[in-house]
Design a protein around this motif. Structure first.
Motif, PDB file in Angstrom:
ATOM      1  N   GLN A 135       0.822  -1.207   0.000  1.00 28.64           N
ATOM      2  CA  GLN A 135       0.000   0.000   0.000  1.00 28.64           C
ATOM      3  C   GLN A 135       0.859   1.261   0.000  1.00 28.64           C
ATOM      4  OE1 GLN A 135      -2.476  -0.752   3.414  1.00 28.64           O
ATOM      5  NE2 GLN A 135      -4.106  -1.638   2.171  1.00 28.64           N
ATOM      6  N   ALA A 136       1.958   1.262   0.737  1.00 28.30           N
ATOM      7  CA  ALA A 136       2.829   2.432   0.772  1.00 28.30           C
ATOM      8  C   ALA A 136       3.455   2.691  -0.598  1.00 28.30           C
ATOM      9  CB  ALA A 136       3.921   2.247   1.827  1.00 28.30           C
ATOM     10  N   VAL A 137       3.907   1.630  -1.259  1.00 24.52           N
ATOM     11  CA  VAL A 137       4.483   1.783  -2.600  1.00 24.52           C
ATOM     12  C   VAL A 137       3.414   2.252  -3.575  1.00 24.52           C
ATOM     13  CG1 VAL A 137       5.516   0.522  -4.528  1.00 24.52           C
ATOM     14  CG2 VAL A 137       6.338   0.126  -2.210  1.00 24.52           C
ATOM     15  N   ARG A 138       2.242   1.623  -3.515  1.00 28.01           N
ATOM     16  CA  ARG A 138       1.137   2.007  -4.395  1.00 28.01           C
ATOM     17  C   ARG A 138       0.760   3.474  -4.196  1.00 28.01           C
ATOM     18  NH1 ARG A 138      -4.251   0.084  -2.302  1.00 28.01           N
ATOM     19  NH2 ARG A 138      -3.748   1.845  -0.980  1.00 28.01           N
ATOM     20  N   ASP A 139       0.610   3.893  -2.939  1.00 26.69           N
ATOM     21  CA  ASP A 139       0.211   5.266  -2.652  1.00 26.69           C
ATOM     22  C   ASP A 139       1.271   6.264  -3.106  1.00 26.69           C
ATOM     23  OD1 ASP A 139      -2.095   4.229  -1.586  1.00 26.69           O
ATOM     24  OD2 ASP A 139      -1.461   4.463   0.500  1.00 26.69           O
ATOM     25  N   ALA A 140       2.542   5.924  -2.883  1.00 26.21           N
ATOM     26  CA  ALA A 140       3.614   6.825  -3.306  1.00 26.21           C
ATOM     27  C   ALA A 140       3.619   6.997  -4.822  1.00 26.21           C
ATOM     28  CB  ALA A 140       4.961   6.296  -2.830  1.00 26.21           C
ATOM     29  N   CYS A 141       3.411   5.903  -5.549  1.00 33.12           N
ATOM     30  CA  CYS A 141       3.368   5.990  -7.012  1.00 33.12           C
ATOM     31  C   CYS A 141       2.146   6.780  -7.474  1.00 33.12           C
ATOM     32  CB  CYS A 141       3.367   4.599  -7.626  1.00 33.12           C
ATOM     33  SG  CYS A 141       4.940   3.745  -7.461  1.00 33.12           S
TER      34      CYS A 141
END
Length: 89
Positions: free
Chosen positions: A37-43
């Protein structure tokens, strides 16, 4: 001051509910889903694609072992076709 004596079954039910709450709280603080989720949100925030070289099977391995089993239809795809990338919500 009031004293309440719970029957054994009620004490066991309350202890189990408390244990489940602690486990759920621990899961919320840790786990692969938070990383995904953190990677997805950052992207998404930066409007950037997530690019990796030959990382599809690494991502699928992480999803399979840390999140949930993959859909059985994934394994039935012809070997020459590009597999669909799971969408993380």
């Amino acid at each position: 001051i009031a004293c309440v004596v719970f029957p054994k079954a009620e004490r066991a039910r309350r202890a189990e509910a408390e244990r489940e709450a602690r486990v759920e709280a621990a899961r919320a603080r840790t786990g692969a889903r938070r990383i995904f989720q953190a990677v997805r949100d950052a992207c998404r925030e930066r409007n950037l694609p997530l690019v990796g070289h030959n990382c599809l099977f690494d991502v699928l391995f992480l999803l399979e072992h840390f999140e949930a089993p993959l859909d059985p239809s994934y394994e039935k795809r012809p070997s020459g076709t590009f597999p669909p990338v799971p969408f993380l919500q």
